[in-house]
Design a protein around this motif. Structure first.
Motif, PDB file in Angstrom:
ATOM      1  N   ASP A 246       0.881  -1.318  -0.053  1.00 47.04           N
ATOM      2  CA  ASP A 246       0.004  -0.204  -0.117  1.00 47.04           C
ATOM      3  C   ASP A 246       1.101   1.173  -0.086  1.00 47.04           C
ATOM      4  OD1 ASP A 246       0.813   0.636   2.491  1.00 47.04           O
ATOM      5  OD2 ASP A 246      -0.736  -0.772   3.513  1.00 47.04           O
ATOM      6  N   LYS A 247       0.345   2.653  -0.139  1.00 48.46           N
ATOM      7  CA  LYS A 247       1.209   3.562  -0.149  1.00 48.46           C
ATOM      8  C   LYS A 247       1.832   4.009   0.983  1.00 48.46           C
ATOM      9  CE  LYS A 247      -2.089   7.151   1.136  1.00 48.46           C
ATOM     10  NZ  LYS A 247      -2.850   8.456   0.383  1.00 48.46           N
ATOM     11  N   ARG A 248       1.598   3.469   2.365  1.00 45.16           N
ATOM     12  CA  ARG A 248       2.116   3.558   3.367  1.00 45.16           C
ATOM     13  C   ARG A 248       3.556   2.884   3.345  1.00 45.16           C
ATOM     14  NH1 ARG A 248      -0.344   0.748   8.587  1.00 45.16           N
ATOM     15  NH2 ARG A 248       0.124  -1.027   7.362  1.00 45.16           N
ATOM     16  N   GLU A 249       3.530   1.688   2.734  1.00 44.38           N
ATOM     17  CA  GLU A 249       4.928   0.778   2.749  1.00 44.38           C
ATOM     18  C   GLU A 249       6.041   1.627   1.842  1.00 44.38           C
ATOM     19  OE1 GLU A 249       5.549  -1.800   4.462  1.00 44.38           O
ATOM     20  OE2 GLU A 249       3.788  -1.153   5.701  1.00 44.38           O
ATOM     21  N   VAL A 250       5.611   2.439   1.033  1.00 47.97           N
ATOM     22  CA  VAL A 250       6.654   3.269   0.307  1.00 47.97           C
ATOM     23  C   VAL A 250       7.555   3.883   1.344  1.00 47.97           C
ATOM     24  CG1 VAL A 250       7.028   5.221  -0.973  1.00 47.97           C
ATOM     25  CG2 VAL A 250       5.109   3.799  -1.521  1.00 47.97           C
ATOM     26  N   LEU A 251       6.912   4.247   2.713  1.00 44.57           N
ATOM     27  CA  LEU A 251       7.815   5.041   3.665  1.00 44.57           C
ATOM     28  C   LEU A 251       8.681   3.963   4.468  1.00 44.57           C
ATOM     29  CD1 LEU A 251       5.172   7.638   4.576  1.00 44.57           C
ATOM     30  CD2 LEU A 251       7.334   7.890   3.204  1.00 44.57           C
ATOM     31  N   PHE A 252       8.026   2.619   4.587  1.00 43.35           N
ATOM     32  CA  PHE A 252       8.293   1.696   5.636  1.00 43.35           C
ATOM     33  C   PHE A 252       9.125   0.226   5.115  1.00 43.35           C
ATOM     34  CE2 PHE A 252       5.411   4.141   7.626  1.00 43.35           C
ATOM     35  CZ  PHE A 252       6.148   4.846   8.887  1.00 43.35           C
ATOM     36  N   SER A 253       9.202   0.248   3.632  1.00 39.05           N
ATOM     37  CA  SER A 253       9.586  -0.874   3.237  1.00 39.05           C
ATOM     38  C   SER A 253      11.176  -1.368   3.335  1.00 39.05           C
ATOM     39  CB  SER A 253       9.258  -0.749   1.302  1.00 39.05           C
ATOM     40  OG  SER A 253      10.436   0.157   1.187  1.00 39.05           O
ATOM     41  N   GLY A 254      11.911  -0.400   3.772  1.00 42.04           N
ATOM     42  CA  GLY A 254      13.000  -0.574   4.145  1.00 42.04           C
ATOM     43  C   GLY A 254      13.392  -1.260   5.436  1.00 42.04           C
ATOM     44  N   SER A 255      12.311  -1.133   6.353  1.00 39.15           N
ATOM     45  CA  SER A 255      12.481  -1.548   7.847  1.00 39.15           C
ATOM     46  C   SER A 255      13.284  -2.971   7.774  1.00 39.15           C
ATOM     47  CB  SER A 255      11.163  -1.520   8.452  1.00 39.15           C
ATOM     48  OG  SER A 255      10.432  -0.149   8.310  1.00 39.15           O
ATOM     49  N   SER A 256      12.635  -4.029   7.375  1.00 35.61           N
ATOM     50  CA  SER A 256      13.124  -5.165   7.572  1.00 35.61           C
ATOM     51  C   SER A 256      14.832  -5.194   7.088  1.00 35.61           C
ATOM     52  CB  SER A 256      12.438  -6.376   6.909  1.00 35.61           C
ATOM     53  OG  SER A 256      12.490  -6.334   5.440  1.00 35.61           O
ATOM     54  N   THR A 257      15.059  -4.645   6.117  1.00 35.14           N
ATOM     55  CA  THR A 257      16.442  -4.465   5.401  1.00 35.14           C
ATOM     56  C   THR A 257      17.224  -3.876   6.770  1.00 35.14           C
ATOM     57  OG1 THR A 257      15.741  -4.585   3.372  1.00 35.14           O
ATOM     58  CG2 THR A 257      17.976  -3.593   3.758  1.00 35.14           C
ATOM     59  N   LEU A 258      16.707  -2.684   7.293  1.00 35.54           N
ATOM     60  CA  LEU A 258      17.489  -2.087   8.311  1.00 35.54           C
ATOM     61  C   LEU A 258      17.665  -3.069   9.440  1.00 35.54           C
ATOM     62  CD1 LEU A 258      18.827   0.499   9.364  1.00 35.54           C
ATOM     63  CD2 LEU A 258      16.419   1.280  10.186  1.00 35.54           C
TER      64      LEU A 258
ATOM     65  N   VAL B  44      21.037  -6.294  13.230  1.00 41.40           N
ATOM     66  CA  VAL B  44      21.250  -7.561  13.845  1.00 41.40           C
ATOM     67  C   VAL B  44      22.705  -8.260  13.406  1.00 41.40           C
ATOM     68  CG1 VAL B  44      20.254  -9.926  13.814  1.00 41.40           C
ATOM     69  CG2 VAL B  44      18.913  -8.036  14.303  1.00 41.40           C
ATOM     70  N   GLY B  45      22.991  -7.836  12.051  1.00 45.08           N
ATOM     71  CA  GLY B  45      24.086  -8.567  11.615  1.00 45.08           C
ATOM     72  C   GLY B  45      25.265  -7.687  12.237  1.00 45.08           C
ATOM     73  N   ALA B  46      25.247  -6.507  12.397  1.00 51.15           N
ATOM     74  CA  ALA B  46      26.234  -5.766  13.227  1.00 51.15           C
ATOM     75  C   ALA B  46      26.344  -6.194  14.737  1.00 51.15           C
ATOM     76  CB  ALA B  46      25.974  -4.290  13.162  1.00 51.15           C
ATOM     77  N   VAL B  47      25.371  -6.514  15.173  1.00 51.67           N
ATOM     78  CA  VAL B  47      25.549  -7.012  16.717  1.00 51.67           C
ATOM     79  C   VAL B  47      26.181  -8.211  16.647  1.00 51.67           C
ATOM     80  CG1 VAL B  47      24.174  -7.893  18.554  1.00 51.67           C
ATOM     81  CG2 VAL B  47      23.452  -5.720  17.474  1.00 51.67           C
ATOM     82  N   ALA B  48      25.971  -9.232  15.716  1.00 48.57           N
ATOM     83  CA  ALA B  48      26.323 -10.572  15.619  1.00 48.57           C
ATOM     84  C   ALA B  48      28.014 -10.262  15.203  1.00 48.57           C
ATOM     85  CB  ALA B  48      25.646 -11.271  14.720  1.00 48.57           C
TER      86      ALA B  48
ATOM     87  N   LEU C 229      12.547  -3.099  15.836  1.00 50.59           N
ATOM     88  CA  LEU C 229      13.863  -3.068  16.019  1.00 50.59           C
ATOM     89  C   LEU C 229      14.301  -3.440  17.425  1.00 50.59           C
ATOM     90  CD1 LEU C 229      16.767  -2.421  14.641  1.00 50.59           C
ATOM     91  CD2 LEU C 229      16.034  -0.056  15.056  1.00 50.59           C
ATOM     92  N   SER C 230      13.808  -3.161  18.315  1.00 50.60           N
ATOM     93  CA  SER C 230      14.291  -3.248  19.588  1.00 50.60           C
ATOM     94  C   SER C 230      14.191  -4.709  20.049  1.00 50.60           C
ATOM     95  CB  SER C 230      13.258  -2.559  20.638  1.00 50.60           C
ATOM     96  OG  SER C 230      13.585  -2.817  21.974  1.00 50.60           O
ATOM     97  N   GLY C 231      13.182  -5.295  19.522  1.00 49.12           N
ATOM     98  CA  GLY C 231      13.034  -6.609  19.824  1.00 49.12           C
ATOM     99  C   GLY C 231      14.144  -7.331  18.923  1.00 49.12           C
ATOM    100  N   ALA C 232      14.295  -7.001  17.718  1.00 51.84           N
ATOM    101  CA  ALA C 232      15.471  -7.668  17.028  1.00 51.84           C
ATOM    102  C   ALA C 232      16.840  -7.453  17.820  1.00 51.84           C
ATOM    103  CB  ALA C 232      15.439  -7.106  15.614  1.00 51.84           C
ATOM    104  N   LEU C 233      17.022  -6.400  17.996  1.00 55.35           N
ATOM    105  CA  LEU C 233      18.552  -6.219  18.949  1.00 55.35           C
ATOM    106  C   LEU C 233      18.205  -7.131  20.107  1.00 55.35           C
ATOM    107  CD1 LEU C 233      18.617  -2.324  18.390  1.00 55.35           C
ATOM    108  CD2 LEU C 233      20.078  -4.009  17.153  1.00 55.35           C
TER     109      LEU C 233
END
Length: 193
Positions: free
Chosen positions: A50-62, A67-71, A125-129
């Motif tokens: 949807d049009k909202r996801e244009v703004l948030f589609s990069g969240s999972s990549t971030l 998570v990779g940087a913590v590891a 993000l907090s949960g993933a960290l």
């Protein structure tokens, strides 16, 4: 219009941001976004739910980057040093996207629904960290507290960066926020006794 359009996703993101800034998020239909990008609505919905996801589609990549940087943090790194490495990685992405990040944040700030979605993204993000810290052997309470502190540092540092016109790089702002948090922790309980 041909079946394949180069950089369709990027063109849609750019068109959407421009229109959200010019007309407002709520007043911008998908049809206008695709028209400006020179693409079809079908193409839009292949890239975004949807049009909202244009703004948030990069969240999972971030999230994956953090998570990779913590590891990848050295085994001798404290939990706070590990999440600082994650935020440093995130800062690189934000700084690289510069003007787009500023435009995006302005659109989010102007819309309650989008601000709520941003908070959900930060909670994720907090949960993933926290999970990444637990994978490093950090106990659950310390992992959760450290992850929440990192998100607070990100929110405050990012806001200072955006509100300051991105004149100072984000990384030093995050470092300064971590330093202030450490100093506040070292002062002990205020008003205790």
């Amino acid at each position: 219009m041909g079946r394949w359009e180069p950089n369709a996703r990027g063109r849609l993101e750019q068109a959407a941001l421009e229109l959200y800034v010019e007309c407002g998020y709520e007043q911008t239909p998908v049809a206008e976004i695709t028209k400006r990008a020179g693409l079809t609505e079908r193409t839009f919905f292949r890239h975004f739910a949807d049009k909202r996801e244009v703004l948030f589609s990069g969240s999972s990549t971030l999230e994956e980057l953090c998570v990779g940087a913590v590891a990848a943090a050295p085994t001798t790194a404290t939990p706070m040093e590990a999440v600082a490495a994650a935020l440093d990685a995130a800062a690189g992405v934000f700084e690289e996207r510069g003007d787009l990040v500023g435009l995006r944040q302005g659109v989010i700030d102007a819309n309650a629904e989008l601000r709520e979605r941003e908070l959900i993204k930060l909670a994720s993000l907090s949960g993933a960290l926290a999970c990444a810290l637990r994978d490093r052997g950090v106990d659950e309470l310390d992992a959760g507290l450290t992850a929440e502190a990192a998100v607070a540092v990100l929110k405050v540092g990012f806001r200072r960066w955006v509100d300051g016109g991105r004149e100072r790089p984000l990384r030093p702002l995050l470092t300064e926020c971590f330093g202030r948090l450490r100093a506040a922790s070292a002062q002990g309980a205020v008003g205790a006794g």
